[in-house]
Design a protein around this motif. Structure first.
Motif, mmCIF file in Angstrom:
data_model
loop_
_atom_site.group_PDB
_atom_site.id
_atom_site.type_symbol
_atom_site.label_atom_id
_atom_site.label_comp_id
_atom_site.label_asym_id
_atom_site.label_seq_id
_atom_site.Cartn_x
_atom_site.Cartn_y
_atom_site.Cartn_z
ATOM 1 N N GLU A 43 -6.497 -10.626 21.525
ATOM 2 C CA GLU A 43 -6.079 -11.060 20.447
ATOM 3 C C GLU A 43 -6.002 -12.154 20.065
ATOM 4 O OE1 GLU A 43 -2.311 -10.531 22.877
ATOM 5 O OE2 GLU A 43 -4.445 -9.316 22.678
ATOM 6 N N LEU A 44 -5.882 -13.103 21.031
ATOM 7 C CA LEU A 44 -5.418 -14.501 21.033
ATOM 8 C C LEU A 44 -6.723 -15.359 20.876
ATOM 9 C CD1 LEU A 44 -2.442 -14.652 23.717
ATOM 10 C CD2 LEU A 44 -2.528 -14.512 20.976
ATOM 11 N N SER A 45 -7.856 -14.750 21.159
ATOM 12 C CA SER A 45 -9.121 -15.511 21.009
ATOM 13 C C SER A 45 -9.603 -15.247 19.446
ATOM 14 C CB SER A 45 -10.215 -15.079 21.867
ATOM 15 O OG SER A 45 -9.745 -15.161 23.187
ATOM 16 N N ASP A 46 -10.470 -16.274 19.252
ATOM 17 C CA ASP A 46 -11.306 -16.555 18.085
ATOM 18 C C ASP A 46 -12.194 -15.164 17.947
ATOM 19 O OD1 ASP A 46 -12.089 -18.456 15.702
ATOM 20 O OD2 ASP A 46 -13.700 -17.472 16.270
ATOM 21 N N PRO A 47 -12.296 -14.635 16.935
ATOM 22 C CA PRO A 47 -13.347 -13.521 16.748
ATOM 23 C C PRO A 47 -14.658 -13.704 17.009
ATOM 24 C CG PRO A 47 -12.472 -14.150 14.636
ATOM 25 C CD PRO A 47 -11.686 -14.863 15.625
ATOM 26 N N THR A 48 -15.307 -14.739 17.000
ATOM 27 C CA THR A 48 -16.591 -15.171 16.923
ATOM 28 C C THR A 48 -16.977 -16.272 18.195
ATOM 29 O OG1 THR A 48 -16.742 -16.759 15.283
ATOM 30 C CG2 THR A 48 -17.145 -14.394 14.804
ATOM 31 N N CYS A 49 -16.029 -17.235 18.294
ATOM 32 C CA CYS A 49 -16.153 -18.320 19.065
ATOM 33 C C CYS A 49 -15.296 -18.295 20.316
ATOM 34 C CB CYS A 49 -15.882 -19.644 18.442
ATOM 35 S SG CYS A 49 -16.880 -20.080 16.917
ATOM 36 N N GLN A 50 -15.494 -17.216 21.153
ATOM 37 C CA GLN A 50 -14.724 -16.706 22.304
ATOM 38 C C GLN A 50 -15.489 -16.946 23.594
ATOM 39 O OE1 GLN A 50 -14.444 -12.130 22.319
ATOM 40 N NE2 GLN A 50 -13.253 -13.111 20.598
ATOM 41 N N PRO A 85 -26.840 -22.332 31.412
ATOM 42 C CA PRO A 85 -25.908 -21.320 30.341
ATOM 43 C C PRO A 85 -24.871 -22.079 29.473
ATOM 44 C CG PRO A 85 -25.540 -21.009 32.678
ATOM 45 C CD PRO A 85 -26.696 -21.938 32.811
ATOM 46 N N TYR A 86 -24.770 -21.668 28.381
ATOM 47 C CA TYR A 86 -23.790 -22.422 27.418
ATOM 48 C C TYR A 86 -23.377 -21.427 26.560
ATOM 49 C CZ TYR A 86 -26.886 -23.181 23.807
ATOM 50 O OH TYR A 86 -27.597 -22.908 22.726
ATOM 51 N N GLN A 87 -22.139 -21.858 26.066
ATOM 52 C CA GLN A 87 -21.383 -21.024 25.138
ATOM 53 C C GLN A 87 -20.388 -21.847 24.200
ATOM 54 O OE1 GLN A 87 -18.888 -18.174 26.898
ATOM 55 N NE2 GLN A 87 -19.187 -19.179 28.862
ATOM 56 N N LYS A 88 -19.841 -21.563 23.205
ATOM 57 C CA LYS A 88 -19.028 -22.370 22.052
ATOM 58 C C LYS A 88 -17.621 -21.910 22.329
ATOM 59 C CE LYS A 88 -22.975 -23.686 19.519
ATOM 60 N NZ LYS A 88 -23.647 -23.848 18.085
ATOM 61 N N PHE A 89 -16.825 -22.862 21.761
ATOM 62 C CA PHE A 89 -15.202 -22.393 21.920
ATOM 63 C C PHE A 89 -14.840 -23.213 20.791
ATOM 64 C CE2 PHE A 89 -10.873 -24.068 22.498
ATOM 65 C CZ PHE A 89 -10.304 -22.926 22.643
ATOM 66 N N MET A 90 -13.783 -22.285 19.864
ATOM 67 C CA MET A 90 -12.908 -22.882 18.862
ATOM 68 C C MET A 90 -11.672 -21.795 19.034
ATOM 69 S SD MET A 90 -15.233 -23.755 15.558
ATOM 70 C CE MET A 90 -14.048 -24.930 14.868
ATOM 71 N N ASN A 91 -10.733 -22.769 18.616
ATOM 72 C CA ASN A 91 -9.225 -21.842 18.506
ATOM 73 C C ASN A 91 -9.394 -20.862 17.521
ATOM 74 O OD1 ASN A 91 -7.440 -23.022 20.692
ATOM 75 N ND2 ASN A 91 -7.997 -24.943 19.577
#
Length: 420
Positions: A313-320, A357-363
């Motif tokens: 629940e503490l992660s962004d819904p799409t950028c986790q 491999p890579y991925q994206k993060f936003m708060n």
């Protein structure tokens, strides 16, 4: 993982991280330069410049005058030993401390702890004391928890006071005892010097537990100091592995955890001084130097928050980002991470081309995140900067968790970035 674990286990203070980096670079043919000395640089040359014992800049010289930079930081949240630290209570000797950075206090309890850092010694010239990198190389402290019988509410969460609950024990006191500079005497004995020769020290308390692979598939890394020795190692590994065309630079800053506004932090002139000095030594004009800055690129390397399996629940819904799924591109529209669309495209292009491999993060939009060295360093240089790092759990704990394969991905990205 063996080399990475060795680097982690030896980096028990920022000074030790730099000492380990110097040894690593020397093994790979890099020559040491004095920050204030005269430099003679050659195409194909490999060099490093230590700064104030806890920071370092390493670089290789290619044929092209262009800058590719990767930066990390050598410090981590911990406890620091105060001067005249001895306190006696309850038949034990304690040391007075000050927290450094945003540590998770409870994780420091009931662990074997060591002491490491810098000790400054008297010389014939008062303006030039001798500074030694020092560690007791064994557990010498522990911070005991309060038993549940004396604190029945402990499992509901307890606020810890640094000046009360985090004072580490270092020995028992059986008889009448006067401190009489006891701690400095112990330092002097370990250093084989006179206690009177010790003028000052800058010492960290660190978790002595070694780095380990854990999990049924041994795919997790559990270790102290993953934030941010993961990035320090990746920057160096990428630099020594790359066959770059221009000026490739690995920057190891200190003091990120306390804001970077120091002589050896990202908000200092340390990096621009070195880059300008490189330009002058290569016969470049001021205009050529400024153009190279604006046309260069910086990979700001620091850890990222992975989605926590027990607290999604503490992660962004799409950028986790998830453990084990590669390097994280860190984005923030309010610029705590300076990554822009073009910078994102650069790293995405490199990762896709090299199958990294890579991925994206936003708060999450209503949660404030941290910041990194990238925003400050890029503002000083007017250089495009991309924030990246490995995803991890328990950031700022005395022992953190990541996936082993993500460190390999970060090292590979640093290498291809230097070669781009």
């Amino acid at each position: 993982m063996k080399e990475f674990f060795s680097f982690l286990d030896r980096s028990v203070s920022p000074a030790h991280a730099v000492k380990t980096a110097r040894e690593y670079l020397t093994r790979h043919g890099f020559a040491e330069l004095s920050a204030s000395g005269e430099w003679e640089l050659t195409v194909g040359g490999k060099y490093y410049v230590p700064f104030f014992d806890t920071s370092l800049i390493a670089f290789t010289v290619g044929k092209d005058f262009s800058f590719r930079l990767a930066a990390g930081h050598t410090d981590w949240p911990c406890l620091r030993v105060k001067p005249d630290p001895e306190l006696v209570s309850g038949g034990c000797l304690k040391l007075n401390i000050e927290p450094y950075g945003g540590a998770i206090y409870s994780t420091w309890l009931d662990r074997p702890l060591g002491i490491a850092g810098l000790v400054s010694l008297r010389t014939k010239d008062p303006l030039k004391p001798e500074t030694r990198c020092f560690s007791f190389d064994k557990p010498v402290l522990t911070i005991p928890n309060l038993a549940i019988h004396m604190n029945r509410e402990v499992n509901k969460g307890v606020a810890l006071k640094a000046n009360v609950d985090l004072l580490p024990l270092c020995r028992t006191i059986r008889d009448k005892w006067e401190k009489d500079g006891y701690f400095v005497k112990m330092l002097a004995s370990a250093l084989e010097v006179s206690a009177e020769d010790i003028l000052s020290y800058d010492l960290c308390i660190y978790n002595t537990d070694p780095a380990q692979l854990v999990g049924l598939e041994a795919d997790f890394v559990s270790a102290p100091r993953l934030d941010n020795i993961t990035s320090v190692y990746a920057c160096l590994k990428g630099l020594v592995s790359a066959k770059g065309k221009g000026i490739n630079v690995a920057v190891l800053y200190d003091n990120e955890e306390v804001g970077s506004n120091t002589k050896q932090g990202a908000d200092s002139a340390m990096l621009t001084t070195v880059l300008e000095k490189i330009a002058l030594c290569l016969g470049k004009s001021r205009t050529e130097y400024l153009n190279a800055l604006m046309e260069g690129a910086l990979l700001s390397c620091d850890v990222a928050h992975a989605a926590h399996p027990n607290h999604m629940e503490l992660s962004d819904p799409t950028c986790q980002p998830y453990l084990g799924r590669g390097v994280v591109l860190k984005l923030n529209f309010n610029q705590s991470y300076p990554t822009d669309a073009a910078g994102t495209a650069i790293v995405e292009g490199l990762c896709r081309a090299k199958k990294i491999p890579y991925q994206k993060f936003m708060n999450r939009a209503d949660l404030r995140g941290g910041s990194t060295i990238g925003a400050m360093a890029s503002a000083r240089m007017t250089m495009r900067t991309i924030d990246v790092g490995v995803p991890m759990l328990a950031m700022h704990s005395a022992r953190e968790t990541m996936a082993a394969c993500d460190e390999k991905a970060l090292c590979n990205l640093a290498k291809v970035f230097f070669e781009a």
